[in-house]
Design a protein around this motif. Structure first.
Motif, PDB file in Angstrom:
ATOM      1  N   HIS A  12       0.838  -1.206   0.000  1.00 57.59           N
ATOM      2  CA  HIS A  12       0.000   0.000   0.000  1.00 57.59           C
ATOM      3  C   HIS A  12       0.871   1.252   0.000  1.00 57.59           C
ATOM      4  O   HIS A  12       0.608   2.204  -0.744  1.00 57.59           O
ATOM      5  CB  HIS A  12      -0.939  -0.023   1.207  1.00 57.59           C
ATOM      6  CG  HIS A  12      -1.903   1.112   1.230  1.00 57.59           C
ATOM      7  ND1 HIS A  12      -1.624   2.295   1.875  1.00 57.59           N
ATOM      8  CD2 HIS A  12      -3.127   1.260   0.674  1.00 57.59           C
ATOM      9  CE1 HIS A  12      -2.649   3.116   1.727  1.00 57.59           C
ATOM     10  NE2 HIS A  12      -3.576   2.509   0.997  1.00 57.59           N
ATOM     11  N   GLN A  16       0.996   4.177  -2.819  1.00 60.10           N
ATOM     12  CA  GLN A  16       0.717   5.579  -2.501  1.00 60.10           C
ATOM     13  C   GLN A  16       1.715   6.503  -3.203  1.00 60.10           C
ATOM     14  O   GLN A  16       1.364   7.615  -3.579  1.00 60.10           O
ATOM     15  CB  GLN A  16       0.780   5.823  -0.993  1.00 60.10           C
ATOM     16  CG  GLN A  16      -0.438   5.325  -0.244  1.00 60.10           C
ATOM     17  CD  GLN A  16      -0.313   5.566   1.247  1.00 60.10           C
ATOM     18  OE1 GLN A  16       0.692   5.234   1.863  1.00 60.10           O
ATOM     19  NE2 GLN A  16      -1.348   6.154   1.813  1.00 60.10           N
ATOM     20  N   HIS A 108      -7.064   5.832  -7.134  1.00 57.17           N
ATOM     21  CA  HIS A 108      -7.873   5.841  -5.912  1.00 57.17           C
ATOM     22  C   HIS A 108      -8.547   4.478  -5.685  1.00 57.17           C
ATOM     23  O   HIS A 108      -8.563   3.968  -4.554  1.00 57.17           O
ATOM     24  CB  HIS A 108      -8.918   6.957  -5.992  1.00 57.17           C
ATOM     25  CG  HIS A 108      -9.796   7.046  -4.793  1.00 57.17           C
ATOM     26  ND1 HIS A 108      -9.348   7.530  -3.578  1.00 57.17           N
ATOM     27  CD2 HIS A 108     -11.089   6.678  -4.597  1.00 57.17           C
ATOM     28  CE1 HIS A 108     -10.329   7.471  -2.699  1.00 57.17           C
ATOM     29  NE2 HIS A 108     -11.392   6.965  -3.296  1.00 57.17           N
ATOM     30  N   GLN A 109      -9.092   3.876  -6.725  1.00 60.07           N
ATOM     31  CA  GLN A 109      -9.738   2.568  -6.593  1.00 60.07           C
ATOM     32  C   GLN A 109      -8.741   1.501  -6.158  1.00 60.07           C
ATOM     33  O   GLN A 109      -9.059   0.631  -5.345  1.00 60.07           O
ATOM     34  CB  GLN A 109     -10.392   2.160  -7.913  1.00 60.07           C
ATOM     35  CG  GLN A 109     -11.601   2.972  -8.274  1.00 60.07           C
ATOM     36  CD  GLN A 109     -12.070   2.693  -9.688  1.00 60.07           C
ATOM     37  OE1 GLN A 109     -11.264   2.465 -10.602  1.00 60.07           O
ATOM     38  NE2 GLN A 109     -13.384   2.710  -9.884  1.00 60.07           N
ATOM     39  N   GLU A 112      -8.037   1.930  -2.530  1.00 57.17           N
ATOM     40  CA  GLU A 112      -9.191   1.462  -1.754  1.00 57.17           C
ATOM     41  C   GLU A 112      -9.195  -0.055  -1.604  1.00 57.17           C
ATOM     42  O   GLU A 112      -9.497  -0.584  -0.529  1.00 57.17           O
ATOM     43  CB  GLU A 112     -10.499   1.912  -2.404  1.00 57.17           C
ATOM     44  CG  GLU A 112     -10.833   3.360  -2.181  1.00 57.17           C
ATOM     45  CD  GLU A 112     -12.154   3.756  -2.822  1.00 57.17           C
ATOM     46  OE1 GLU A 112     -12.574   3.118  -3.824  1.00 57.17           O
ATOM     47  OE2 GLU A 112     -12.777   4.707  -2.311  1.00 57.17           O
ATOM     48  N   GLU A 115      -6.564  -1.038   0.865  1.00 55.56           N
ATOM     49  CA  GLU A 115      -7.036  -0.708   2.215  1.00 55.56           C
ATOM     50  C   GLU A 115      -8.059  -1.731   2.698  1.00 55.56           C
ATOM     51  O   GLU A 115      -8.022  -2.166   3.854  1.00 55.56           O
ATOM     52  CB  GLU A 115      -7.626   0.705   2.230  1.00 55.56           C
ATOM     53  CG  GLU A 115      -6.556   1.772   2.094  1.00 55.56           C
ATOM     54  CD  GLU A 115      -7.084   3.124   1.639  1.00 55.56           C
ATOM     55  OE1 GLU A 115      -8.316   3.340   1.599  1.00 55.56           O
ATOM     56  OE2 GLU A 115      -6.233   3.982   1.301  1.00 55.56           O
ATOM     57  N   ALA A 116      -8.959  -2.154   1.817  1.00 48.00           N
ATOM     58  CA  ALA A 116      -9.935  -3.185   2.174  1.00 48.00           C
ATOM     59  C   ALA A 116      -9.239  -4.510   2.468  1.00 48.00           C
ATOM     60  O   ALA A 116      -9.622  -5.229   3.397  1.00 48.00           O
ATOM     61  CB  ALA A 116     -10.958  -3.352   1.047  1.00 48.00           C
TER      62      ALA A 116
END
Length: 127
Positions: A12, A16, A108-109, A112, A115-116
């Protein structure tokens, strides 16, 4: 935090800093490079996971990488039931890569989904 969580967190963080499609990693110019190249500054989810496992001294084909990749795959909201079945490493990579490489996909997707995956707590995974 499990080793799988650590790999997902590292992946992640890499995503970023930069995201790419159609290659595990790219330079700022968009040219393809190895995920561990000193010139790499953008990664796909697969490339970011490869980088994270390598930096931790883990095998890409090993149980930690497979569990991390499975959690990413399972966090993709648009997959069919058949795509969520247990699969070999290559098939898992193809599903995640195809999702990442979709023309409509956004950075962004992708963040996400990672993160999920970090928030998920699967029943069975390598510790």
């Amino acid at each position: 935090m499990t080793k799988v969580d650590e790999v997902l967190l590292d992946a992640h963080r890499a995503l970023q800093t930069g995201w790419c499609q159609r290659s595990p990693a790219t330079r700022a110019s968009g040219a393809f490079v190895h995920v561990e190249s000193r010139f790499a500054c953008r990664w796909s989810p697969i490339g970011a996971l490869q980088l994270a496992t390598s930096r931790r001294g883990l095998a890409w084909e090993g149980p930690i990488a497979r569990a991390a990749l499975r959690r990413v795959r399972d966090a993709i909201p648009t997959l069919t039931k058949a795509q969520r079945e247990p699969l070999a490493m290559l098939a898992l990579c193809r599903i995640v890569a195809d999702w990442n490489d979709a023309e409509e996909r956004t950075h962004h997707q992708v963040l996400e989904v990672l993160e999920a995956a970090l928030k998920s707590s699967p029943q069975e995974e390598a510790a």
